[in-house]
Design an enzyme around this catalytic site. Structure first.
Site, short mmCIF file in Angstrom:
data_model
loop_
_atom_site.label_atom_id
_atom_site.label_comp_id
_atom_site.label_asym_id
_atom_site.label_seq_id
_atom_site.Cartn_x
_atom_site.Cartn_y
_atom_site.Cartn_z
CB SER A 1 45.35 -77.41 -87.23
OG SER A 1 46.56 -78.09 -87.42
CE LYS B 1 48.13 -75.84 -89.64
NZ LYS B 1 47.88 -77.24 -89.93
CB SER C 1 45.06 -79.06 -91.56
OG SER C 1 45.34 -78.48 -90.30
CE LYS D 1 42.99 -75.72 -90.32
NZ LYS D 1 42.83 -77.16 -90.00
#
Length: 296
Positions: free
Chosen positions: A68, A71, A127, A237
């Protein structure tokens, strides 16, 4: 397939981050090791977030999945497109999408109406793959159009070892085809962190979206353990899939000196392992004066 493992790259940490306090002798300061101790991730990089100068890296140009962390690029494409107050209806497609990959979600329900800005919080903090899918569907328009823009943005930023096939970083059924490298991800993180809205989002531990006429009540909490446990953390992140293991793109600052880094596959399953790797790297990067530097 992963590229063949390259050797360890060590780059001089450069000048000290700060001079010793007047009443502290050099004999009282611990010696700085040549590299951070205890980092488990096979792919990693730490850099000066102001200049991009690399402090330390391990297989920096080896391609690997990053879960992720993808993202971050999804957020960047949305932010560069603008119109963050546009109303977006959560599409029915999120149900099959999340079930197919067992993706993490922000608890969105088809038919809810949220702004792009709110959906960015839903994507970056818990997330939410459902939020990433929703943003891609709206901004693409459609998944294919959005993914094409992700790859065009990567090319524009010079991320030559990065490729996207999904807005969340979820794997293809027979492996992975969304990949990057530590060096590319540090560059991506530096670009995203120049945007004030992005910085505000990724440094948030929680975000409460009250119920409205067309949306449910939501409380989204970050998956980034550093924001809770490491003073000076600014983001960024987490990432985790069966193929990618646990990953973390991070930035922290002390005494006005920001460091940015990434670890990929710190552990098959433990988010705490990625955060621990990041702490080791940051402690090393901030150096022997760490305990003498006031927190931001």
């Amino acid at each position: 397939m992963l590229a063949a493992a390259s050797g360890l790259l060590l780059v001089s940490p450069g000048p000290a981050l700060a001079a010793p306090a007047a009443n502290v002798s050099h004999d009282q300061l611990p010696t700085m090791s040549a590299e951070p101790d205890g980092v488990q991730a096979p792919f990693a990089e730490l850099a000066d977030a102001n200049t991009g100068a690399v402090r330390w890296s391990r297989q920096p140009n080896t391609r690997a999945p990053m879960g992720s962390i993808t993202k971050v690029m999804t957020a960047l494409v949305v932010l560069e497109s603008g119109d963050l107050d546009r109303a977006i209806t959560v599409p029915p497609g999120i149900i099959a999408y999340d079930r197919k990959y067992d993706g993490s979600t922000a608890g969105l329900v088809p038919g809810e109406v949220l702004t792009a800005r709110q959906l960015l919080y839903a994507m970056m903090l818990p997330s939410g793959c459902d939020a990433a899918y929703t943003l891609a569907e709206s901004y693409g328009p459609g998944q294919a159009g959005f993914i094409a823009e992700m790859n065009a943005t990567a090319a524009r930023l010079g991320l030559s070892n990065t490729h996207f096939t999904d807005p969340s970083g979820l794997p293809a059924p027979n492996g992975y085809s969304t990949y990057s490298t530590p060096a590319d991800l540090v560059k991506l993180g530096m670009r995203a962190m120049t945007l004030p809205i992005f910085r505000d989002i990724v440094r948030s531990q929680t975000y409460h979206q009250p119920a409205g006429p067309a949306n449910r009540d939501h409380v989204w909490r970050t998956t980034n353990l550093l924001l809770r446990d490491y003073p000076g953390t600014l983001g960024i992140k987490t990432g985790s899939t069966d193929t990618a293991g646990t990953c973390l793109l991070f930035e922290a600052t002390r005494a006005g000196q920001p460091l940015i880094g990434v670890v990929l596959h710190s552990s098959p399953t433990s988010d705490a392992a990625a955060a621990t790797d990041a702490r080791h790297m940051l402690d090393w990067g901030f150096g022997p004066l760490l305990s003498l530097i006031p927190l931001p």
